[in-house]
Write a protein that holds these residues in place. Structure first.
Motif, short mmCIF file in Angstrom:
data_model
loop_
_atom_site.label_atom_id
_atom_site.label_comp_id
_atom_site.label_asym_id
_atom_site.label_seq_id
_atom_site.Cartn_x
_atom_site.Cartn_y
_atom_site.Cartn_z
N UNK A 66 0.81 -1.21 0.00
CA UNK A 66 0.00 0.00 0.00
C UNK A 66 0.85 1.26 0.00
N UNK A 67 2.12 1.10 0.23
CA UNK A 67 3.01 2.23 0.34
C UNK A 67 3.46 2.74 -1.03
N UNK A 68 3.16 1.99 -2.11
CA UNK A 68 3.61 2.38 -3.45
C UNK A 68 2.99 3.71 -3.85
N UNK A 69 3.78 4.50 -4.50
CA UNK A 69 3.32 5.79 -4.97
C UNK A 69 2.38 5.59 -6.15
N UNK A 99 3.02 3.42 -13.64
CA UNK A 99 4.11 2.93 -14.48
C UNK A 99 4.02 1.42 -14.64
N UNK A 100 3.71 0.72 -13.57
CA UNK A 100 3.57 -0.74 -13.64
C UNK A 100 2.40 -1.11 -14.55
N UNK A 101 1.29 -0.40 -14.41
CA UNK A 101 0.11 -0.68 -15.25
C UNK A 101 0.43 -0.45 -16.73
N UNK A 102 1.16 0.61 -17.02
CA UNK A 102 1.53 0.91 -18.41
C UNK A 102 2.43 -0.20 -18.95
N UNK A 103 3.40 -0.63 -18.15
CA UNK A 103 4.30 -1.71 -18.60
C UNK A 103 3.52 -2.99 -18.89
N UNK A 104 2.51 -3.26 -18.08
CA UNK A 104 1.71 -4.47 -18.27
C UNK A 104 0.83 -4.38 -19.51
#
Length: 103
Positions: free
Chosen positions: A32-35, A41-46
């Motif tokens: 939950x600490x992720x910015x 960025x992770x969603x875009x990479x996926x």
């Protein structure tokens, strides 16, 4: 004594004493600490890989439809039913009818 009583009353709401918020805050988990930027960025990479595959498949489908349309129209002209054309070609009867209507 009055001071102590005043502090106690300040924690009461509706006749009930509220817990001390400093001691009840749960520690933040690493997930939950992720910015929000990191999550984006992770969603875009996926999205990149599946998106590229989808675009490739859509292009291939368009090429197949360009090949298929004249054959479908020939089958319609030969008297093959829309249902049979749809079964064999994998396109809907509505598409067969629309193609036949525009020609």
């Amino acid at each position: 004594m009055a001071n102590r009583r005043t502090k106690q009353k300040s924690k009461e709401v509706g006749g009930r004493q509220q817990p001390d918020t400093a001691s009840t805050i749960a520690p933040v988990s690493p997930a939950l600490d992720a910015m929000p930027e990191d999550r984006q960025a992770k969603a875009v990479r996926q999205l990149v890989g599946p998106g590229q595959r989808r675009r490739t498949l859509v292009t291939q489908l368009e090429q197949v439809e360009r090949e298929l349309r004249p054959v479908v129209l020939e089958a319609v002209a030969a008297g093959v039913t829309y249902r049979r054309i749809a079964e064999l070609s994998g396109i809907s009867r509505a598409t067969v009818a629309r193609w036949a209507k525009t020609e």
